[in-house]
Design a protein around this motif. Sequence first.
Motif, short mmCIF file in Angstrom:
data_model
loop_
_atom_site.label_atom_id
_atom_site.label_comp_id
_atom_site.label_asym_id
_atom_site.label_seq_id
_atom_site.Cartn_x
_atom_site.Cartn_y
_atom_site.Cartn_z
N THR A 44 0.87 -1.18 0.00
CA THR A 44 0.00 0.00 0.00
C THR A 44 0.90 1.22 0.00
OG1 THR A 44 -1.75 -1.13 1.23
CG2 THR A 44 -1.81 1.27 1.20
N HIS A 45 0.93 1.91 -1.12
CA HIS A 45 1.82 3.07 -1.24
C HIS A 45 1.43 4.12 -0.21
CE1 HIS A 45 3.97 6.47 -2.96
NE2 HIS A 45 4.65 5.62 -3.70
N LEU A 48 -1.31 6.59 -1.01
CA LEU A 48 -2.68 6.11 -0.86
C LEU A 48 -3.08 6.00 0.61
CD1 LEU A 48 -2.66 3.29 -3.56
CD2 LEU A 48 -3.68 5.56 -3.77
N ARG A 121 -3.00 8.17 -6.81
CA ARG A 121 -3.09 7.00 -7.69
C ARG A 121 -1.94 7.00 -8.70
NH1 ARG A 121 -5.83 5.39 -12.76
NH2 ARG A 121 -7.05 3.47 -12.41
N ALA A 124 1.31 6.11 -6.99
CA ALA A 124 1.34 4.68 -6.65
C ALA A 124 1.65 3.83 -7.88
CB ALA A 124 0.02 4.27 -6.02
N GLN A 125 1.05 4.15 -9.01
CA GLN A 125 1.30 3.38 -10.22
C GLN A 125 2.74 3.54 -10.70
OE1 GLN A 125 -1.80 4.74 -12.91
NE2 GLN A 125 -3.13 3.04 -12.36
N SER A 128 5.26 1.85 -8.01
CA SER A 128 4.95 0.52 -7.51
C SER A 128 6.06 -0.47 -7.80
CB SER A 128 3.64 0.01 -8.12
OG SER A 128 3.39 -1.32 -7.70
N GLU A 134 -0.91 -3.48 -9.66
CA GLU A 134 -1.48 -2.19 -10.04
C GLU A 134 -2.27 -2.30 -11.34
OE1 GLU A 134 -1.63 0.63 -8.31
OE2 GLU A 134 -0.64 -0.47 -6.68
N ARG A 162 -9.75 2.21 -3.85
CA ARG A 162 -8.92 1.80 -2.72
C ARG A 162 -9.62 0.78 -1.83
NH1 ARG A 162 -8.54 5.61 0.72
NH2 ARG A 162 -9.67 7.31 -0.28
N ARG A 166 -9.15 -2.64 -4.73
CA ARG A 166 -7.78 -3.02 -4.43
C ARG A 166 -7.65 -4.26 -3.53
NH1 ARG A 166 -2.89 -0.65 -5.08
NH2 ARG A 166 -3.88 1.14 -6.10
#
Length: 477
Positions: A44-45, A48, A121, A124-125, A128, A134, A162, A166
């Motif tokens: 979980t970044h 986020l 988002r 995070a992408q 990652s 993702e 989320r 996810r």
Amino acid sequence: MTLPVSAFIAANRFGLGAAPGELAAASIDPKAWLKAQLAATPETHAALAELSDPADLFVELRRVMQPVKVMRVQPSALGSLARLGLGGSKPTKPGPAQTELTAADARKLVSERYMGEVTARLIAQVQSRQPLRERLVAFWSNHFTVSVGQGPASIYVGAFEREAIRPHVTGRFLDLLLAVMHHPAMLFYLDNAVSTGPHSRVGLRRGMGLNENLARELLELHTLGVDGGYTQADVTQFARILTGWSVAGPGEKGAGGFIFRTAMHEPGEKLLLGHRFSEGGEKEGLDALVLLARHPSTARHIARQFAGHFIADDPPPAVVDRFADVFRRTDGDLMALTLAAIDAPEAWAQPLAKVKTANEFVVASLRATEALTTSPGTIGAALGALRGLGQMPFAASSPAGWPDRADGWIGPDAVMERADFASLLARRLRGRLVPTRLLEASVGPVASPSLARALAHAASVEDANALILASPEFQRR
């Protein structure tokens, strides 16, 4: 050293574009590299994890619009908030302790919520270390599309991905479906929060009735598919089953979250796909979702979409058959379905069969160049590119979501927009990118002689880097 094409496929078709070093890591055993991501604990970044609960904002906007409260809203704000499903009947007379909330205030709050979600988002992408996960999140989020601009769904769209998507991308399809159907974003987006049984207590008292939007899209897009064997009568019956599935308001338990409203639920027996559902309140909906999740047409529809995403725009029927069989045999185990895609020979036999969407292109560009960690302001440029390319996150124009075919993304205007972003990014990273290294780390395994010739004649280092990012090889996965 020339790396195998299979490394490019692993990082692009199954990932989100190669970050520096990923092609080399994947080249040792591409399938094992992907499966290791699935076996690892889901990350979980931090971007986020730092986001707050959107229910609080929803409740606050609802609260200040209630005439019994002490806060005042200017008349000009009523229309704006009413379109968000947040308006009360009329503003109250101001008092000494009152605070004014204007339409601009409301728009700013909702806009800030949305931009915070899309920025997190994107980060995070790009950053990652589990890009396959993702990609799965993005795939299932698009399958169960919710979008801004549809009432209070605008507040919840990021949290929907989320919270509902996810956690379930490698679990059971039924659990994913249940999470989606209980989330305020979906209930607001497809209007089920206000759908009322005509013969329910509320329906009889207020003259309210059914809204079939969620029932129809759930059958057509999310489960059975348009050719799944349902009728308009099934849509209506399913809408009756789903009456009462709503969102709690201020002062109610779990405000801003799911609530089942018995007083809005249509009483009596229902008939869906030949199955009878006795009067049972919320249980009717739960049982109906189990029926749909395990229906053979759902297995076929999901298999077709999954193969279309990971194999080709028009996947071989044999692949769809295999994926559908996996879905049925495993009771909708999405981990098993993902492993079947990784192990499918067809996924590795056509290295350039799929085209990156606008979001995938932007993310892949940022991953290849490590731009978010080296260039201030790149996030704004990336979001600007997504606007120009027509794929701002959570903003699809219909419940069908974003297209997953090449003809939805590659045309003359789109090619120019992509080239412009490639040039902008190359200029921003002036002095930080070496073309030979960028080429090797991104499209090296599939680079064509024509790309090599173009790079040899590039007028500058920046032009060479832009040519790599704008190349046909980079656009494909």
